[in-house]
Design a protein around this motif. Sequence first.
Motif, PDB file in Angstrom:
ATOM      1  N   LYS A   4       0.835  -1.202   0.000  1.00 55.17           N
ATOM      2  CA  LYS A   4       0.000   0.000   0.000  1.00 55.17           C
ATOM      3  C   LYS A   4       0.871   1.254   0.000  1.00 55.17           C
ATOM      4  O   LYS A   4       0.535   2.239  -0.654  1.00 55.17           O
ATOM      5  N   ILE A   5       1.981   1.201   0.722  1.00 59.11           N
ATOM      6  CA  ILE A   5       2.899   2.337   0.757  1.00 59.11           C
ATOM      7  C   ILE A   5       3.558   2.521  -0.600  1.00 59.11           C
ATOM      8  O   ILE A   5       3.689   3.636  -1.103  1.00 59.11           O
ATOM      9  N   ARG A   6       3.964   1.433  -1.204  1.00 58.29           N
ATOM     10  CA  ARG A   6       4.594   1.501  -2.524  1.00 58.29           C
ATOM     11  C   ARG A   6       3.620   2.088  -3.548  1.00 58.29           C
ATOM     12  O   ARG A   6       3.990   2.945  -4.361  1.00 58.29           O
ATOM     13  N   GLN A   7       2.362   1.673  -3.507  1.00 58.52           N
ATOM     14  CA  GLN A   7       1.357   2.192  -4.436  1.00 58.52           C
ATOM     15  C   GLN A   7       1.100   3.676  -4.192  1.00 58.52           C
ATOM     16  O   GLN A   7       0.955   4.449  -5.143  1.00 58.52           O
ATOM     17  N   LEU A   8       1.083   4.082  -2.940  1.00 61.23           N
ATOM     18  CA  LEU A   8       0.904   5.494  -2.609  1.00 61.23           C
ATOM     19  C   LEU A   8       2.052   6.327  -3.179  1.00 61.23           C
ATOM     20  O   LEU A   8       1.832   7.372  -3.779  1.00 61.23           O
ATOM     21  N   PHE A   9       3.282   5.842  -3.029  1.00 62.02           N
ATOM     22  CA  PHE A   9       4.438   6.567  -3.556  1.00 62.02           C
ATOM     23  C   PHE A   9       4.376   6.653  -5.078  1.00 62.02           C
ATOM     24  O   PHE A   9       4.628   7.713  -5.658  1.00 62.02           O
ATOM     25  N   LYS A  10       4.023   5.564  -5.735  1.00 60.37           N
ATOM     26  CA  LYS A  10       3.914   5.584  -7.196  1.00 60.37           C
ATOM     27  C   LYS A  10       2.857   6.577  -7.653  1.00 60.37           C
ATOM     28  O   LYS A  10       3.043   7.297  -8.643  1.00 60.37           O
ATOM     29  N   THR A  11       1.741   6.645  -6.947  1.00 57.08           N
ATOM     30  CA  THR A  11       0.684   7.588  -7.291  1.00 57.08           C
ATOM     31  C   THR A  11       1.164   9.020  -7.128  1.00 57.08           C
ATOM     32  O   THR A  11       0.928   9.869  -7.990  1.00 57.08           O
ATOM     33  N   LEU A  12       1.865   9.290  -6.028  1.00 55.08           N
ATOM     34  CA  LEU A  12       2.390  10.632  -5.810  1.00 55.08           C
ATOM     35  C   LEU A  12       3.402  11.016  -6.880  1.00 55.08           C
ATOM     36  O   LEU A  12       3.394  12.146  -7.377  1.00 55.08           O
ATOM     37  N   VAL A  13       4.267  10.092  -7.254  1.00 58.26           N
ATOM     38  CA  VAL A  13       5.269  10.370  -8.291  1.00 58.26           C
ATOM     39  C   VAL A  13       4.583  10.678  -9.614  1.00 58.26           C
ATOM     40  O   VAL A  13       4.955  11.618 -10.319  1.00 58.26           O
ATOM     41  N   TYR A  14       3.563   9.921  -9.944  1.00 53.56           N
ATOM     42  CA  TYR A  14       2.834  10.155 -11.188  1.00 53.56           C
ATOM     43  C   TYR A  14       2.149  11.522 -11.171  1.00 53.56           C
ATOM     44  O   TYR A  14       2.213  12.274 -12.143  1.00 53.56           O
ATOM     45  N   MET A  15       1.520  11.849 -10.053  1.00 58.10           N
ATOM     46  CA  MET A  15       0.806  13.119  -9.965  1.00 58.10           C
ATOM     47  C   MET A  15       1.770  14.304  -9.867  1.00 58.10           C
ATOM     48  O   MET A  15       1.417  15.423 -10.204  1.00 58.10           O
ATOM     49  N   GLY A  16       2.986  14.070  -9.423  1.00 54.93           N
ATOM     50  CA  GLY A  16       3.969  15.130  -9.286  1.00 54.93           C
ATOM     51  C   GLY A  16       4.436  15.707 -10.604  1.00 54.93           C
ATOM     52  O   GLY A  16       5.058  16.769 -10.642  1.00 54.93           O
ATOM     53  N   LYS A  17       4.145  15.043 -11.687  1.00 54.73           N
ATOM     54  CA  LYS A  17       4.552  15.541 -13.001  1.00 54.73           C
ATOM     55  C   LYS A  17       3.863  16.863 -13.326  1.00 54.73           C
ATOM     56  O   LYS A  17       4.346  17.622 -14.153  1.00 54.73           O
ATOM     57  N   ASP A  18       2.747  17.140 -12.679  1.00 57.25           N
ATOM     58  CA  ASP A  18       2.011  18.387 -12.906  1.00 57.25           C
ATOM     59  C   ASP A  18       2.375  19.470 -11.894  1.00 57.25           C
ATOM     60  O   ASP A  18       1.727  20.510 -11.847  1.00 57.25           O
ATOM     61  N   TYR A  19       3.410  19.244 -11.087  1.00 54.30           N
ATOM     62  CA  TYR A  19       3.818  20.226 -10.077  1.00 54.30           C
ATOM     63  C   TYR A  19       4.336  21.469 -10.781  1.00 54.30           C
ATOM     64  O   TYR A  19       5.100  21.386 -11.735  1.00 54.30           O
ATOM     65  N   PRO A  20       3.922  22.657 -10.335  1.00 54.01           N
ATOM     66  CA  PRO A  20       4.295  23.903 -11.025  1.00 54.01           C
ATOM     67  C   PRO A  20       5.814  24.110 -11.119  1.00 54.01           C
ATOM     68  O   PRO A  20       6.534  23.908 -10.154  1.00 54.01           O
ATOM     69  N   VAL A  21       6.255  24.538 -12.278  1.00 56.00           N
ATOM     70  CA  VAL A  21       7.674  24.757 -12.534  1.00 56.00           C
ATOM     71  C   VAL A  21       8.213  25.897 -11.676  1.00 56.00           C
ATOM     72  O   VAL A  21       9.344  25.831 -11.190  1.00 56.00           O
TER      73      VAL A  21
END
Length: 63
Positions: A4-21
């Motif tokens: 569950k922790i690994r999946q949470l981290f993967k989700t955060l990494v994927y969503m982080g691609k939209d983090y403002p420059v």
Amino acid sequence: MDPKIRQLFKTLVYMGKDYPVDLGGYPKFIEMAKRGFRNTRVENDHDLTQALAKGNYIIKGMF
């Protein structure tokens, strides 16, 4: 590591691609996520549940 922790981290990494420059972009987001995961102690099931709830709250806030 709990799956569950690994999946949470993967989700955060994927969503982080939209983090403002202008706030540091993707590299800064990844570093903040890693730091957050390293600094969170999970010693029992209660801690795991709280950490997952906090992570899911962060994900919901990113939408």
